[in-house]
Design an enzyme around this catalytic site. Structure first.
Site, PDB file in Angstrom:
ATOM      1  N   SER A   8      33.251  34.146  36.328  1.00 19.11           N
ATOM      2  CA  SER A   8      33.320  35.372  37.126  1.00 19.11           C
ATOM      3  C   SER A   8      32.061  35.638  37.935  1.00 19.11           C
ATOM      4  CB  SER A   8      33.553  36.558  36.187  1.00 19.11           C
ATOM      5  OG  SER A   8      32.451  36.702  35.299  1.00 19.11           O
ATOM      6  N   GLY A  10      29.389  36.416  36.162  1.00 17.67           N
ATOM      7  CA  GLY A  10      28.626  37.146  35.160  1.00 17.67           C
ATOM      8  C   GLY A  10      27.985  36.225  34.147  1.00 17.67           C
ATOM      9  N   ASP A  12      28.285  36.129  30.841  1.00 16.46           N
ATOM     10  CA  ASP A  12      29.096  35.659  29.723  1.00 16.46           C
ATOM     11  C   ASP A  12      29.771  34.320  30.027  1.00 16.46           C
ATOM     12  OD1 ASP A  12      28.469  37.893  28.176  1.00 16.46           O
ATOM     13  OD2 ASP A  12      30.120  39.060  29.019  1.00 16.46           O
ATOM     14  N   CYS A  96      46.350  42.323  33.368  1.00 19.91           N
ATOM     15  CA  CYS A  96      45.650  41.313  34.155  1.00 19.91           C
ATOM     16  C   CYS A  96      45.469  40.040  33.337  1.00 19.91           C
ATOM     17  CB  CYS A  96      44.297  41.856  34.605  1.00 19.91           C
ATOM     18  SG  CYS A  96      43.310  40.688  35.550  1.00 19.91           S
ATOM     19  N   CYS A 191      39.729  45.221  35.790  1.00 26.17           N
ATOM     20  CA  CYS A 191      39.771  43.795  36.105  1.00 26.17           C
ATOM     21  C   CYS A 191      40.077  43.558  37.575  1.00 26.17           C
ATOM     22  CB  CYS A 191      40.843  43.150  35.221  1.00 26.17           C
ATOM     23  SG  CYS A 191      41.216  41.447  35.592  1.00 26.17           S
TER      24      CYS A 191
END
Length: 378
Positions: A8, A10, A12, A96, A191
């Protein structure tokens, strides 16, 4: 192992790439792109893709940007708008995951890989040859409640490499690995909506329609609202009323009326009976998996949640022919909102069994052992 990794931008998902790369897997990175609801591009997505490209270059991995724009707006956001128009509370993040990340993506791209990995904070346990969705090591970051609508087939193809790590350790790994997004803030909101304001999104599609705000105890009109679709049961913020706190406790969709009650301790915002419909049990029905406590009433002990929170509630999952399926909580539950989902866990809080939608058809059921129980709040 050949693994599709959903990233994404990000920290994580970047740490997922780092961990799986270190283990020697054959990784292929994918970014799912969704545009704005007006058909224009999303500038926040451009920033995310740039970050994903840096991660891909760092590890020499292929990155593919795939578009599920039409599918997202035709399914997830259409569901969201339809739900709020009915006066119910939607859960777009859950849909999502079910329909986009592990639905359309899996059908078109993920199926060509041994597994699909994501940065969700969750785990998968194998018990007696079956996969179960398990809670993460970090209770604050645990995201099993967002995954509780997926199917067993979807779960069987997934990997959650962060399930055994606390968020602090994920940040530490990112820092030590010198990942470009090691200090990037976590994304907030629904999301794929990115920087879109949810209320603005609802207003663009459903407009505004002024209606009365009524104090439910007195029947007195105490204000005006912009349309019942902007409000959910249990909501406190954004009501614009003085002398609060005020909580939304009921909605009249037909007449566009919002009913509120005053004070933190108002009994109108609490209940112990949560009627359910359309259950989704991921691996196995709880009534088959757990020992039924009473064959006549067909109930089992469970832990559960009705919103994203580290805390669990305890109670019983009950199924009766006439009354259907419902949860009887051991303690008061604030803001039981029809349309939302109750997430069901084993009593020890380690396994997420699935979820069911909270029904609008609230029935006045009494507790099984009600000699010492006050049911006035139901």
């Amino acid at each position: 192992m050949k693994i599709a990794v959903l990233i994404s931008g990000g920290v994580d998902s970047a740490v997922v790439v780092h961990k799986l790369y270190a283990e020697g897997h054959d990784l292929h990175l994918f970014y799912i792109r969704i545009g704005m609801d007006n058909g224009e591009g999303d500038c926040s997505a451009d920033e995310d893709i740039e970050m994903c490209s840096l991660i891909a270059r760092k590890y020499g991995l292929p990155l593919k940007v795939v578009s599920l724009h039409e599918e997202y707006w035709n399914h997830v956001m259409a569901y969201t708008l339809d739900t709020v128009k009915k006066g119910l509370t939607p859960h777009p993040d859950m849909m999502c995951n079910k329909l986009i990340k592990f639905g359309f993506f899996e059908q078109r791209w993920g199926k060509d890989f041994d597994k699909t990995a994501t940065g969700h904070y969750a785990s998968i346990k194998e018990i007696d040859g079956k996969y179960f969705l398990a809670t993460a090591n970090d209770p604050v970051k645990d995201q099993t409640d967002f995954l509780a609508q997926i199917s067993y087939e979807q779960l069987s193809h997934l990997m959650f490499p962060l399930g055994n790590l606390p968020k602090s350790e994920v940040r530490k790994i990112a820092w030590e690995a010198q990942l470009p997004n090691a200090t990037r803030k976590d994304s907030q909101g629904i999301c794929f909506l990115g920087k879109i304001d949810y209320s603005d999104f609802i207003a663009r599609h459903l407009g505004e329609k002024e209606g009365p705000v009524i104090e439910i105890e007195t029947g007195k009109k105490i204000g005006l609202h912009k349309g019942y679709w902007f409000y959910t049961i249990g909501q406190r913020k954004g009501l614009g009323l003085s002398g609060g706190p005020w909580f939304v406790v009921k909605k009249n969709v037909k007449d566009n009326v919002i009913y509120v009650s005053n004070g933190y301790d108002t009994r109108m915002q609490y209940g112990r009976i949560i009627p359910l419909e359309e259950p989704n049990w991921i691996t196995q029905s709880p009534f088959e998996l757990l020992q039924i406590k009473n064959s006549d009433e067909n109930y089992i002990d469970i832990s559960f949640k009705t919103r994203h929170t580290p805390e669990f509630l305890s109670g019983r999952l009950i199924q009766r022919d006439l009354e259907g399926i419902y949860i009887e909580s051991d303690e008061d539950v604030q803001g039981i909102a029809p349309g939302q989902f109750a997430i069901v866990y084993t009593p020890d809080k380690t396994i997420c069994l699935g979820s069911a939608m909270i029904s609008i058809n609230v029935k006045k059921k009494r507790h099984r052992n009600n000699k010492n129980k006050d049911n006035s709040h139901e």
